[in-house]
Design a protein around this motif. Structure first.
Motif, mmCIF file in Angstrom:
data_model
loop_
_atom_site.group_PDB
_atom_site.id
_atom_site.type_symbol
_atom_site.label_atom_id
_atom_site.label_comp_id
_atom_site.label_asym_id
_atom_site.label_seq_id
_atom_site.Cartn_x
_atom_site.Cartn_y
_atom_site.Cartn_z
ATOM 1 N N VAL A 125 0.844 -1.194 0.000
ATOM 2 C CA VAL A 125 0.000 0.000 0.000
ATOM 3 C C VAL A 125 0.881 1.247 0.000
ATOM 4 C CG1 VAL A 125 -1.729 1.325 1.278
ATOM 5 C CG2 VAL A 125 -1.876 -1.182 1.180
ATOM 6 N N ASP A 126 0.585 2.186 -0.912
ATOM 7 C CA ASP A 126 1.295 3.463 -0.980
ATOM 8 C C ASP A 126 0.249 4.543 -1.271
ATOM 9 O OD1 ASP A 126 2.961 5.609 -1.250
ATOM 10 O OD2 ASP A 126 4.108 4.812 -2.948
ATOM 11 N N LEU A 127 -0.273 5.137 -0.218
ATOM 12 C CA LEU A 127 -1.367 6.094 -0.379
ATOM 13 C C LEU A 127 -0.961 7.352 -1.128
ATOM 14 C CD1 LEU A 127 -3.104 5.772 3.111
ATOM 15 C CD2 LEU A 127 -3.661 4.606 0.969
ATOM 16 N N THR A 128 0.336 7.610 -1.226
ATOM 17 C CA THR A 128 0.783 8.783 -1.994
ATOM 18 C C THR A 128 0.658 8.563 -3.497
ATOM 19 O OG1 THR A 128 3.089 8.028 -2.022
ATOM 20 C CG2 THR A 128 2.395 9.392 -0.163
ATOM 21 N N GLN A 129 0.450 7.294 -3.921
ATOM 22 C CA GLN A 129 0.344 6.961 -5.342
ATOM 23 C C GLN A 129 -1.078 6.555 -5.730
ATOM 24 O OE1 GLN A 129 2.896 7.231 -7.611
ATOM 25 N NE2 GLN A 129 4.056 8.194 -5.956
ATOM 26 N N ARG A 130 -2.056 6.962 -4.963
ATOM 27 C CA ARG A 130 -3.443 6.574 -5.242
ATOM 28 C C ARG A 130 -3.932 7.158 -6.571
ATOM 29 N NH1 ARG A 130 -7.241 8.642 -1.033
ATOM 30 N NH2 ARG A 130 -8.681 7.043 -1.839
ATOM 31 N N PHE A 131 -4.705 6.337 -7.305
ATOM 32 C CA PHE A 131 -5.404 6.768 -8.522
ATOM 33 C C PHE A 131 -4.457 7.379 -9.558
ATOM 34 C CE2 PHE A 131 -8.597 7.455 -5.036
ATOM 35 C CZ PHE A 131 -9.355 6.328 -5.317
ATOM 36 N N GLN A 132 -3.263 6.834 -9.661
ATOM 37 C CA GLN A 132 -2.329 7.320 -10.681
ATOM 38 C C GLN A 132 -2.762 6.794 -12.052
ATOM 39 O OE1 GLN A 132 0.390 9.432 -10.354
ATOM 40 N NE2 GLN A 132 -0.486 9.758 -8.315
ATOM 41 N N PRO A 133 -2.809 7.652 -13.072
ATOM 42 C CA PRO A 133 -3.166 7.176 -14.410
ATOM 43 C C PRO A 133 -2.037 6.347 -15.018
ATOM 44 C CG PRO A 133 -2.503 9.461 -14.505
ATOM 45 C CD PRO A 133 -2.523 9.096 -13.043
ATOM 46 N N PRO A 134 -2.293 5.634 -16.098
ATOM 47 C CA PRO A 134 -1.225 4.856 -16.756
ATOM 48 C C PRO A 134 -0.043 5.737 -17.125
ATOM 49 C CG PRO A 134 -3.366 4.241 -17.628
ATOM 50 C CD PRO A 134 -3.609 5.423 -16.731
ATOM 51 N N SER A 135 1.141 5.233 -16.824
ATOM 52 C CA SER A 135 2.368 5.986 -17.095
ATOM 53 C C SER A 135 3.509 4.996 -17.252
ATOM 54 C CB SER A 135 2.667 6.952 -15.938
ATOM 55 O OG SER A 135 2.878 6.245 -14.727
ATOM 56 N N ALA A 136 4.722 5.517 -17.460
ATOM 57 C CA ALA A 136 5.892 4.644 -17.594
ATOM 58 C C ALA A 136 6.171 3.887 -16.304
ATOM 59 C CB ALA A 136 7.113 5.481 -17.988
ATOM 60 N N ALA A 137 5.857 4.506 -15.163
ATOM 61 C CA ALA A 137 6.079 3.843 -13.876
ATOM 62 C C ALA A 137 4.999 2.810 -13.570
ATOM 63 C CB ALA A 137 6.152 4.876 -12.756
ATOM 64 N N HIS A 138 3.765 3.105 -13.975
ATOM 65 C CA HIS A 138 2.635 2.201 -13.741
ATOM 66 C C HIS A 138 1.868 2.071 -15.054
ATOM 67 C CE1 HIS A 138 3.430 2.527 -9.421
ATOM 68 N NE2 HIS A 138 3.466 3.840 -9.580
ATOM 69 N N TRP A 139 2.138 1.040 -15.796
ATOM 70 C CA TRP A 139 1.606 0.913 -17.146
ATOM 71 C C TRP A 139 0.075 0.890 -17.178
ATOM 72 C CZ3 TRP A 139 5.099 -3.073 -20.191
ATOM 73 C CH2 TRP A 139 6.403 -2.540 -20.272
ATOM 74 N N ALA A 140 -0.556 0.363 -16.150
ATOM 75 C CA ALA A 140 -2.022 0.314 -16.110
ATOM 76 C C ALA A 140 -2.586 1.206 -15.013
ATOM 77 C CB ALA A 140 -2.499 -1.121 -15.913
ATOM 78 N N GLY A 141 -1.748 2.028 -14.398
ATOM 79 C CA GLY A 141 -2.197 2.914 -13.333
ATOM 80 C C GLY A 141 -2.175 2.220 -11.981
ATOM 81 N N THR A 142 -2.694 2.920 -10.972
ATOM 82 C CA THR A 142 -2.755 2.387 -9.608
ATOM 83 C C THR A 142 -4.188 2.460 -9.099
ATOM 84 O OG1 THR A 142 -2.264 4.548 -8.614
ATOM 85 C CG2 THR A 142 -0.386 3.110 -9.106
ATOM 86 N N ASP A 143 -4.475 1.665 -8.049
ATOM 87 C CA ASP A 143 -5.826 1.628 -7.504
ATOM 88 C C ASP A 143 -5.973 2.576 -6.312
ATOM 89 O OD1 ASP A 143 -4.494 0.390 -5.458
ATOM 90 O OD2 ASP A 143 -5.394 -1.582 -5.766
#
Length: 283
Positions: free
Chosen positions: A46-64
């Motif tokens: 769990v990383d609440l600072t990365q909530r609801f991140q859109p798809p990007s190079a770091a998170h190809w499908a985003g974050t929840d």
């Protein structure tokens, strides 16, 4: 005659296309599963600072909603997806085939008793039977395997029984009886070669059904339990955010639909291949 050959040729081309396309999609599913063993990201971290991140190079499908990487969770969910779905089909096919094959060559009294038990399972709607078994045994992956396998068992039992009855009425089997072959020798030498292609076709289609049931149970909170990853569980968690953050549910839904369609296409192509071969034999 020329038109018949042309139609068969067209059916063969379509069957080959569906077969290779479905196999390619299934291979991609296993690649996703294997990729989970090589990723460095934790699907439950769990990383609440990365909530609801859109798809990007770091998170190809985003974050929840908890900042977990969605693609990583999809890859890990394929492990339980494959284990539960294929494990349930393996158990259900083995148990159902044994019951059906033995009932087909058994004496009338035993035959009626065994098939009455199978009819008793068929009397329950499939998903209700699975829910009842989960209610009795409790939640969890292994109980889900038991529930789905018992739900699929009657289908294989009926298929094995009907195939056995069909084969033992053929003239060459009656001739084999006249030469002194036992019921079990008839079963292994003559019935099984006819049953195995049908078993493979039915099993591939049943994997798709098993996957849908597993996803439904996980969606209802009765299958894989959080914080573990499951496609059905992920869709349940993402549904309340679907309008604002559609990337949370779209990748999971696309993977689920693609895998289920792949196994349905594989079953249909195998069935077409078997039907074409039977038509050639009949000619």
């Amino acid at each position: 005659m020329t038109q018949v050959i042309q139609r068969r040729r067209e059916r063969r081309y379509l069957e080959r296309f569906a077969f290779y396309l479905s196999c390619s999609m299934i291979v991609l599913m296993f690649i996703l599963c294997l990729a989970s063993y090589f990723t460095s990201q934790d699907p439950t971290a769990v990383d609440l600072t990365q909530r609801f991140q859109p798809p990007s190079a770091a998170h190809w499908a985003g974050t929840d909603q908890f900042g977990r990487d969605i693609l990583t969770r999809i890859m890990y969910s394929m492990r339980s997806f494959i284990m539960i779905s294929m494990g349930a089909v393996l158990v259900g096919a083995t148990l159902g085939s044994l019951i059906g094959l033995v009932a087909g060559v058994a004496r009338p009294g035993w035959r009626r008793l065994m098939m009455s038990v199978v009819d008793g399972f068929i009397a329950f709607p499939g998903i209700l039977l699975a829910l009842l078994i989960i209610f009795i045994l409790g939640k969890g992956q292994w109980n889900t395997v038991v529930a789905i396998s018992l739900m699929l068992m009657p289908t294989f039992a009926k298929l094995a029984y009907s195939t056995t009855i069909e084969v033992i009425d053929k003239d060459f089997v009656k001739a084999a009886y006249s030469y002194g072959l036992s019921r079990w020798e008839i079963l292994f030498r003559h019935v099984l070669p006819f049953y195995v292609p049908k078993l493979i076709t039915q099993a591939s289609g049943s994997v798709a059904s098993s996957m849908m049931i597993e996803s439904s149970l996980s969606f209802l909170g009765l299958g894989v339990q959080p914080p573990n990853a499951s496609l059905g569980l992920m869709m349940n968690e993402a549904q309340q955010y679907a309008l604002l953050y559609p990337y949370m549910i779209l990748p999971t839904g696309i993977v689920l639909v693609s895998v289920v369609l792949a196994f349905i296409m594989l079953g249909d192509s195998l069935n077409d291949r078997w039907q074409l071969r039977m038509e050639v034999w009949d000619d």
